[in-house]
Write an enzyme that holds these catalytic residues in place. Structure first.
Site, PDB file in Angstrom:
ATOM      1  N   LYS A  15       0.824  -1.227   0.000  1.00  0.00           N
ATOM      2  CA  LYS A  15       0.000   0.000   0.000  1.00  0.00           C
ATOM      3  C   LYS A  15       0.853   1.269   0.000  1.00  0.00           C
ATOM      4  CE  LYS A  15      -1.111  -0.906   4.864  1.00  0.00           C
ATOM      5  NZ  LYS A  15       0.158  -0.501   5.430  1.00  0.00           N
ATOM      6  N   ARG A  91      -5.706   1.711  12.258  1.00  0.00           N
ATOM      7  CA  ARG A  91      -5.312   0.307  12.408  1.00  0.00           C
ATOM      8  C   ARG A  91      -6.082  -0.374  13.535  1.00  0.00           C
ATOM      9  NH1 ARG A  91       0.334   1.077  10.187  1.00  0.00           N
ATOM     10  NH2 ARG A  91       1.334  -0.946  10.025  1.00  0.00           N
ATOM     11  N   ARG A 130      12.373  -6.826   0.812  1.00  0.00           N
ATOM     12  CA  ARG A 130      12.102  -5.383   0.753  1.00  0.00           C
ATOM     13  C   ARG A 130      13.233  -4.589   1.426  1.00  0.00           C
ATOM     14  NH1 ARG A 130       6.766  -2.198   2.850  1.00  0.00           N
ATOM     15  NH2 ARG A 130       7.266  -3.083   4.870  1.00  0.00           N
ATOM     16  N   ARG A 163      14.576  -2.988   6.942  1.00  0.00           N
ATOM     17  CA  ARG A 163      14.001  -2.474   8.185  1.00  0.00           C
ATOM     18  C   ARG A 163      13.928  -3.570   9.238  1.00  0.00           C
ATOM     19  NH1 ARG A 163       8.563   0.574   6.524  1.00  0.00           N
ATOM     20  NH2 ARG A 163       7.718  -0.796   8.119  1.00  0.00           N
ATOM     21  N   ARG A 174       3.760  -8.987  13.509  1.00  0.00           N
ATOM     22  CA  ARG A 174       2.938  -7.889  12.963  1.00  0.00           C
ATOM     23  C   ARG A 174       1.694  -8.447  12.263  1.00  0.00           C
ATOM     24  NH1 ARG A 174       6.453  -4.247   9.255  1.00  0.00           N
ATOM     25  NH2 ARG A 174       4.835  -2.706   9.565  1.00  0.00           N
TER      26      ARG A 174
HETATM   27  P1  AMP Z   1       4.078   0.940   8.668  1.00  0.00           P
HETATM   28  O1  AMP Z   1       5.179   1.709   8.055  1.00  0.00           O
HETATM   29  O2  AMP Z   1       2.700   1.453   8.303  1.00  0.00           O
HETATM   30  O3  AMP Z   1       4.194  -0.540   8.439  1.00  0.00           O
HETATM   31  O4  AMP Z   1       4.167   1.166  10.251  1.00  0.00           O
HETATM   32  C1  AMP Z   1       5.349   0.832  10.969  1.00  0.00           C
HETATM   33  C2  AMP Z   1       5.045   0.736  12.456  1.00  0.00           C
HETATM   34  O5  AMP Z   1       4.561   2.009  12.938  1.00  0.00           O
HETATM   35  C3  AMP Z   1       3.946  -0.258  12.844  1.00  0.00           C
HETATM   36  O6  AMP Z   1       4.438  -1.589  12.955  1.00  0.00           O
HETATM   37  C4  AMP Z   1       3.535   0.301  14.205  1.00  0.00           C
HETATM   38  O7  AMP Z   1       4.511   0.037  15.193  1.00  0.00           O
HETATM   39  C5  AMP Z   1       3.569   1.812  13.945  1.00  0.00           C
HETATM   40  N1  AMP Z   1       2.280   2.324  13.420  1.00  0.00           N
HETATM   41  C6  AMP Z   1       2.069   2.919  12.201  1.00  0.00           C
HETATM   42  N2  AMP Z   1       0.793   3.285  12.060  1.00  0.00           N
HETATM   43  C7  AMP Z   1       0.165   2.934  13.208  1.00  0.00           C
HETATM   44  C8  AMP Z   1      -1.185   3.028  13.679  1.00  0.00           C
HETATM   45  N3  AMP Z   1      -2.143   3.572  12.917  1.00  0.00           N
HETATM   46  N4  AMP Z   1      -1.456   2.566  14.919  1.00  0.00           N
HETATM   47  C9  AMP Z   1      -0.504   2.032  15.706  1.00  0.00           C
HETATM   48  N5  AMP Z   1       0.785   1.896  15.322  1.00  0.00           N
HETATM   49  C10 AMP Z   1       1.126   2.338  14.087  1.00  0.00           C
END
Ligand code: AMP
Length: 218
Positions: A15, A91, A130, A163, A174
């Site tokens: 996404k 989320r 990735r 990462r 996750r």
């Molecule tokens: P992402 O880059 O969207 O995969 O987010 C990386 C990390 O940021 C996630 O694994 C969470 O630790 C945190 N995170 C991002 N967005 C949220 C959200 N809406 N609610 C809670 N944690 C978030």
């Protein structure tokens, strides 16, 4: 009115990559990734960054109050935009309810939730290949989209890394969190007739076309 498009799905479903592509095709559209905002706070060693660092690095959800705070600050900083793509927010159910309330109270208009459907096996495979630029967030893949020079971002010359939260043990955690906290939101948006399914296992051009078809109808 600002149209709000939600790009939702499990971690590693593509996404973020698609949001970047779509943003460039629509005028005055921004891509708001809560993950990118959190990583920027962590990188700058801000107080906020220090509070969220361990959650992000362990692949755990950051508590709702902190996420709602960073989200509201980001949204209120935009001027003269027509659409915003939300990538990685909401989320949890409390986040989704808070967004719905903000849409009632402000000029935000929730147009729909695009759900990226993809199996866990494919995600684990993708996360292992990735790579991400720690400076600008550009996404690479060591098989399908390598930077011209290994480890160096084509766009900004920042370091391109694997990462920590894309490592296999963390990605599996996750996915469990996603199934427990985020997948139930499908029902939330489906019962509001705001859910649009995307087949995210297809190649990225096909995924992109599916998204454009949906967005143009909104
Ligand atoms: P992402 O880059 O969207 O995969 O987010 C990386 C990390 O940021 C996630 O694994 C969470 O630790 C945190 N995170 C991002 N967005 C949220 C959200 N809406 N609610 C809670 N944690 C978030």
């Amino acid at each position: 009115m600002i149209n709000v498009w939600l790009f939702m799905g499990p971690p590693g479903c593509g996404k973020g990559t698609q949001a970047n592509l779509v943003k460039s095709k629509f005028k005055d559209t921004v891509h708001l990734s809560t993950g990118d905002l959190l990583r920027a706070e962590i990188k700058s060693n801000s107080d906020f960054g220090l509070r969220v660092k361990s959650y992000v690095e362990q692949g755990k959800l950051v508590p709702d109050d902190l996420i709602l705070d960073i989200f509201s600050r980001a949204v209120s900083s935009y001027n003269n935009i027509s659409s915003v793509i939300l990538d990685g927010f909401p989320r949890t159910l409390p986040q989704a309810k808070s967004l719905a309330a903000q849409c009632l109270d402000s000029s935000l208009n929730l147009s729909g939730a695009l759900w990226f459907n993809i199996s866990s096996d494919v995600i684990v495979k993708r996360a292992s290949t990735r790579r991400v630029c720690i400076n600008c967030g550009e996404i690479y893949n060591i098989i399908t989209k390598r930077p011209s020079v290994d480890g160096v971002c084509d766009k900004c010359s920042g370091s391109v890394v694997h990462r920590k939260d894309d490592m296999e043990s963390i990605i599996l955690d996750r996915l469990t969190t996603y199934a427990h906290d985020t997948e139930p939101l499908r029902n939330f948006y489906s019962s509001a007739n705001q859910l649009f399914d995307i087949d995210a296992e297809k190649d990225s051009v096909f995924v992109h076309d599916q998204i454009l078809t949906i967005l143009k109808k909104m």
